[in-house]
Write a protein that holds these residues in place. Structure first.
Motif, PDB file in Angstrom:
ATOM      1  N   HIS A  97       0.832  -1.205   0.000  1.00  0.00           N
ATOM      2  CA  HIS A  97       0.000   0.000   0.000  1.00  0.00           C
ATOM      3  C   HIS A  97       0.876   1.269   0.000  1.00  0.00           C
ATOM      4  O   HIS A  97       0.738   2.138  -0.851  1.00  0.00           O
ATOM      5  N   GLU A  98       1.798   1.338   0.952  1.00  0.00           N
ATOM      6  CA  GLU A  98       2.640   2.537   1.063  1.00  0.00           C
ATOM      7  C   GLU A  98       3.529   2.694  -0.168  1.00  0.00           C
ATOM      8  O   GLU A  98       3.781   3.814  -0.617  1.00  0.00           O
ATOM      9  N   HIS A 115       1.826   4.643  -2.793  1.00  0.00           N
ATOM     10  CA  HIS A 115       2.004   6.103  -2.704  1.00  0.00           C
ATOM     11  C   HIS A 115       3.375   6.485  -3.277  1.00  0.00           C
ATOM     12  O   HIS A 115       3.505   7.457  -4.009  1.00  0.00           O
ATOM     13  N   GLU A 165      -5.671   7.842  -2.376  1.00  0.00           N
ATOM     14  CA  GLU A 165      -5.602   6.456  -1.886  1.00  0.00           C
ATOM     15  C   GLU A 165      -5.890   5.420  -2.976  1.00  0.00           C
ATOM     16  O   GLU A 165      -5.914   4.222  -2.694  1.00  0.00           O
ATOM     17  N   SER A 178      -2.509   3.397  -3.860  1.00  0.00           N
ATOM     18  CA  SER A 178      -2.058   2.580  -2.729  1.00  0.00           C
ATOM     19  C   SER A 178      -2.945   1.340  -2.557  1.00  0.00           C
ATOM     20  O   SER A 178      -2.450   0.217  -2.438  1.00  0.00           O
ATOM     21  N   TYR A 199     -10.707   7.299   1.506  1.00  0.00           N
ATOM     22  CA  TYR A 199     -10.138   5.956   1.380  1.00  0.00           C
ATOM     23  C   TYR A 199     -11.043   5.061   0.532  1.00  0.00           C
ATOM     24  O   TYR A 199     -10.581   4.332  -0.341  1.00  0.00           O
TER      25      TYR A 199
END
Ligand SMILES: [Zn+2]
Length: 600
Positions: free
Chosen positions: A386-387, A390, A414, A417, A523
């Protein structure tokens, strides 16, 4: 097990902030440089921003100041985020922040003078420079909400004070709250904020899990009034600012910079709370049945469908998983992943005073910095993917766009990610046909990706919308009000299938998002886009990947609706969201069927 002190953490588990500045002196030199540049800009441009050429020169200088601000601020702030007990880092961070406030305050004349220019002059300046075009378009869009130059300057000078509520919240949560251990069946267990959120919430032993929740709740309740007071101060500030800037509602003022309509915002919350709820209740009933629970409580919602199966994953192994899982995004993407491990972009460590959860900061031109707490679980692999989403997003957009065009709307931010989480899950599903494995991956998609974004954060968003209704009506909030709004929000969603206790009502104390405007709902908005694009990648392959990368490269030169459209998703209708909710429902149905077949 007591958490280590920051100084005792092995260096290979920490991120390398020297990638931003090799030394503190180098950072201080840039701090001096940005101060001087802001002074010379004031001397040359103040009162003179009346023609396109001067505007262009001024904004080119502004880009440089802004770049230096981003780098110095990140360098200091990231150091604080891994160790709230380090007062030297705190002091340094405070100093840089007040310098930045001073600079921004000095430079408010730019926006004020630009706002007073005719559309013709601004249009001419837009023609002159690609890198200033969207910034100037935003000036035009903001014109109606701008205050007098003196007022803007005063507001800007107070910016550090405006962030006081969030600082107080963080201090109470990360520095002052000291958790005592708790005892279950004569055995003592240590407790801490991240220990609870990263471990005990997933604990399969019901007695330990529920006792941890009670002990955790009892401790945070001791801070409910200070937390509510900090939050109320935040809300009242937002309301005052909204009114000053001519917005009837705080909600509209917070959606304005996101470039998102009230309709899109409400739709996200309304459809999920009504249409997703039946699917999630079915999931809660399944957990209750699988784990033989006498009753289902809020503290039981995060247990895994098949906890025995959860394989342990080392950091080294995570690299293999992530490289393979995200390989579909191309060789350049994989080489970024390798760089992230090799150059220590990631802070894996668990230590006292470290910020909870995970985030990724991507200071312009300097790679990315990812904070998380590694627990050797597959869930951590998903968090890291996920990170890295980004990181991958900002590597493309920072590489292609000028710094002023990298402020992507939080409505979209989001998507890249959560997209990576889905790609990881789809990859895992293909690696092994075993039914138990399949059920485990599908339940990870629910318990990590969709639960987190479509339930946890959406409940925050639904709660937050009720809070803003009160604030818009001129009310204030106290701990009691906030607990009762949160309780009602959760009860509405879970119905009779999950017991919502007074401890569960304290969930409003746990998220930092409330200090970031309307962030929680985004999100699920991002994940809606991601789910749809992921389906496209599954069916269309490379064309969909290519479209996606173009979207990531576009930065903030497009609105969220335009970005989604470039990726082949039309969010002007409710179809993508409804389809995503159905997708979640069908994953849950399949988990239930597989459970029947497996007989456990
Ligand atoms: Zn994220």
């Amino acid at each position: 097990m007591e958490l280590a002190k920051r100084d005792d953490v092995p260096v290979e588990l920490t991120w390398d902030l020297s990638l931003i500045y090799p030394t503190e002196e180098a950072m201080l030199a840039d701090a001096q440089k940005m101060k001087e540049l802001s002074l010379s800009m004031e001397a040359s441009y103040k009162g003179n921003l009346t023609d396109a050429a001067t505007i262009t020169h001024c904004l080119d200088d502004y880009q440089e100041v802004y770049r230096l601000i981003t780098l110095t601020a990140n360098y200091c702030d990231l150091a604080v985020s891994v160790d709230y007990y380090n007062s030297a880092n705190q002091t340094r961070n405070d100093r840089i922040n007040s310098l930045i406030s001073e600079i921004f305050s000095r430079l408010t004349f730019i926006e004020s003078e630009l706002s007073e220019q005719s559309e013709d002059v601004l249009n001419e300046a837009m023609q002159q420079s690609d890198t200033n075009r969207y910034y100037l378009a935003e000036i035009l869009r903001n014109k109606a909400h701008r205050l007098s130059p003196e007022t803007e300057r005063a507001i800007s000078a107070l910016s550090q004070t405006f962030s006081a509520p969030y600082q107080i919240y963080n201090m109470a949560k990360l520095a002052d709250m000291k958790f005592d251990s708790f005892t279950v069946n004569g055995k003592e267990y240590p407790l801490g904020y991240s220990l609870f959120e990263d471990n005990y919430e997933y604990e399969k032993d019901t007695d330990i899990r529920r006792s941890a929740f009670s002990a955790f709740s009892a401790k945070i309740r001791q801070y409910e009034n200070v937390t509510a007071a900090a939050y109320n101060a935040q809300l009242q500030t937002e309301k005052t600012m909204a009114t000053l800037r001519g917005f009837d509602s705080v909600i509209d003022s917070l959606l304005f910079p996101q470039q998102v309509s009230r309709e899109l915002y409400n739709r996200q919350i309304d459809l999920i709370t009504t249409r997703l709820a039946p699917h999630m209740r079915k999931y809660a009933r399944l957990l209750k049945k699988i784990h033989n629970l006498d009753h289902m409580t809020f503290a039981d919602l995060k247990i895994a469908v098949d906890p025995e199966y959860d394989p342990s994953v080392t950091i080294e192994e995570s690299k293999q998983y992530i490289e393979k899982g995200l390989a579909i995004l191309g060789d350049d993407y994989v080489s970024m992943i390798q760089e992230a491990y090799k150059k220590r972009w990631v802070d894996f460590a668990q230590n006292q005073g470290k910020s909870t959860g995970g985030f990724c900061a991507s200071p312009y031109g300097k790679g990315s910095f990812i904070l998380l707490s590694w627990n050797n679980r597959m869930a951590d692999v998903f968090t890291l993917a996920h990170e890295l989403g980004h990181a991958g997003h900002f590597r493309l957009c920072n590489g292609a766009q000028a710094i002023l065009d990298t402020e992507v709307s939080s409505y979209f931010v989001e998507a890249p990610s959560t997209m990576n989480e889905l790609l990881m899950a789809h990859y895992l599903l293909k690696t092994n046909p075993d039914k138990r494995f399949r059920r485990w991956v599908l339940s990870c998609m629910i318990s990590n990706t969709y639960y987190h974004n479509f339930v946890t954060h959406l409940m925050e968003a639904a709660y937050q919308r009720e809070v803003y209704k009160l604030i818009d009506a001129g009310d204030s909030v106290q701990a009691e009000t906030l607990s009762s709004i949160m309780k009602e929000t959760l009860q509405k969603f879970w119905g009779d299938d999950v017991e919502i206790s007074d401890d569960a009502a304290l969930t409003w104390m746990r998220q930092p998002h409330y200090y970031m405007g309307l962030y929680s709902y985004t999100y699920s908005a991002g994940l809606t886009v991601a789910t749809q694009v992921c389906k496209r990648i599954e069916t269309e392959g490379q064309t969909a990947v290519d479209d996606w990368k173009k979207v990531l490269t576009a930065g903030s030169t497009k609105t969220p609706e335009e970005l989604a459209k470039m990726a082949g998703v039309d969010i002007s209708t409710d179809a993508p969201l409804l389809d995503t909710i159905e997708t979640i429902g069908s994953i849950i149905d399949e988990i239930c069927e597989l459970t029947e077949e497996l007989g456990c």
